[in-house]
Design an enzyme around this catalytic site. Structure first.
Site, PDB file in Angstrom:
ATOM      1  N   CYS A 123       0.840  -1.197   0.000  1.00 34.80           N
ATOM      2  CA  CYS A 123       0.000   0.000   0.000  1.00 34.80           C
ATOM      3  C   CYS A 123       0.876   1.249   0.000  1.00 34.80           C
ATOM      4  O   CYS A 123       0.660   2.174  -0.795  1.00 34.80           O
ATOM      5  CB  CYS A 123      -0.934  -0.031   1.210  1.00 34.80           C
ATOM      6  SG  CYS A 123      -2.126   1.321   1.231  1.00 34.80           S
ATOM      7  N   CYS A 124       1.899   1.269   0.870  1.00 34.12           N
ATOM      8  CA  CYS A 124       2.803   2.425   0.912  1.00 34.12           C
ATOM      9  C   CYS A 124       3.527   2.590  -0.428  1.00 34.12           C
ATOM     10  O   CYS A 124       3.785   3.712  -0.862  1.00 34.12           O
ATOM     11  CB  CYS A 124       3.831   2.278   2.032  1.00 34.12           C
ATOM     12  SG  CYS A 124       3.194   2.643   3.687  1.00 34.12           S
ATOM     13  N   CYS A 206      -1.059   8.753   7.091  1.00 27.90           N
ATOM     14  CA  CYS A 206      -2.404   8.411   6.631  1.00 27.90           C
ATOM     15  C   CYS A 206      -3.311   8.142   7.839  1.00 27.90           C
ATOM     16  O   CYS A 206      -2.859   7.592   8.859  1.00 27.90           O
ATOM     17  CB  CYS A 206      -2.357   7.169   5.756  1.00 27.90           C
ATOM     18  SG  CYS A 206      -1.542   7.441   4.169  1.00 27.90           S
ATOM     19  N   CYS A 209      -3.555   4.671   9.504  1.00 29.66           N
ATOM     20  CA  CYS A 209      -2.266   4.135   9.970  1.00 29.66           C
ATOM     21  C   CYS A 209      -1.606   5.032  11.010  1.00 29.66           C
ATOM     22  O   CYS A 209      -0.408   4.914  11.267  1.00 29.66           O
ATOM     23  CB  CYS A 209      -1.335   3.944   8.785  1.00 29.66           C
ATOM     24  SG  CYS A 209      -1.964   2.740   7.605  1.00 29.66           S
ATOM     25  N   CYS A 234       7.905   4.104   5.748  1.00 26.00           N
ATOM     26  CA  CYS A 234       7.034   3.785   4.616  1.00 26.00           C
ATOM     27  C   CYS A 234       7.847   3.561   3.351  1.00 26.00           C
ATOM     28  O   CYS A 234       7.299   3.240   2.309  1.00 26.00           O
ATOM     29  CB  CYS A 234       6.026   4.897   4.396  1.00 26.00           C
ATOM     30  SG  CYS A 234       6.787   6.507   4.254  1.00 26.00           S
TER      31      CYS A 234
END
Ligand code: SF4
Length: 254
Positions: A123-124, A206, A209, A234
């Site tokens: 995702c990162c 985010c 997170c 990240c």
């Protein structure tokens, strides 16, 4: 002398010149000395706001951009707007590739990053690392708000250093500032700041997170709190991070 060796030496020399200066002088000197495109990536945290103030107030030729992951807090967009208004500027957004995001969500669901470190890194990668690579394309300098005492992973942060992965000079004008100094500076100069800082959010990323931290917890304890300490980056500020493994890499729909 190879280009890398030359840039490495240049970064070392620049670092020693930057170290004794104040914040305004540091960013101004970097803007003067680094030839070519210089990019400052802001996530609108308190450190980035201090650096943005120094860049915008002096009208330096530094491109200020942000990685709009699509999962930021509403309060972060408020700081973005307040900052543009305060300095009469537009901050350019780099968004993730649409197909990559769609494939990621198809692959792991909207909050799949909680299932494993690999899923989180995927995702990162899609939402931050790839857009960052586009933001830095062709840049010779990259200004950040990193501080050396933010975490053990950042302890080696220097005023300027050569980023071998991206072949550019990274400039960290707040490398030696403790958090309190940054907070005092932002307060004294009336710089727009994220209201989440008042609610226990020290490091803000985010929304899904990031959580608030309790008194005495390490600064970055609220980031990916379900993971072990050593994994908490990240990929933006780590060298050598590659695209996720084949099985985990989101595929663009054929
Ligand atoms: Fe995805 Fe969380 Fe990384 Fe943001 S911080 S890109 S939501 S895993």
């Amino acid at each position: 002398m190879t280009q890398h060796t030359h840039l490495h030496a240049f970064a070392g020399h620049l670092a020693s010149r930057l170290a004794p200066l104040d914040l305004f002088e540091r960013v101004a000197l970097a803007a003067r000395e680094v030839a070519g495109r210089i990019v400052f990536t802001t996530s609108f945290g308190i450190e980035d706001q201090a650096v943005a103030h120094a860049i915008f107030t002096q009208r330096l030729p530094v491109e200020v951009v942000s990685l709009d992951t699509g999962r930021l807090f509403p309060e972060t967009y408020d700081v973005w707007v307040d900052t543009e208004r305060r300095y009469d500027v537009r901050i350019r957004a780099f968004s993730p590739e649409r197909q990559a995001v769609e494939a990621l969500v198809e692959n792991q669901g909207p909050n799949g990053f909680r299932h494993s470190v690999e899923a989180r890194q995927s995702c990162c990668f899609v939402r931050k690392v790839e857009p960052l690579a586009r933001a830095l394309e062709g840049a010779s300098g990259w200004v950040t708000g990193l501080r050396a005492d933010q975490s053990s992973a950042r302890a080696q942060v220097a005023p300027a250093q050569f980023d071998t992965e991206r072949a550019l000079v990274k400039i960290n004008p707040l490398f030696d500032w403790p958090r309190e100094r940054v907070a005092d500076y932002v307060h004294a100069n009336g710089i727009p700041r994220n209201v989440l800082h008042d609610r226990g959010f020290l490091s803000i990323g985010c929304a899904p997170c990031t959580r608030a931290i309790a008194a005495g917890e390490p600064e970055r304890a609220g980031r990916w709190w379900w993971e072990s300490e050593s994994k908490k980056e990240c990929g933006l500020h780590l060298q050598g991070l590659k695209a996720p493994a084949e099985t985990d890499t989101p595929k663009a729909p054929s």
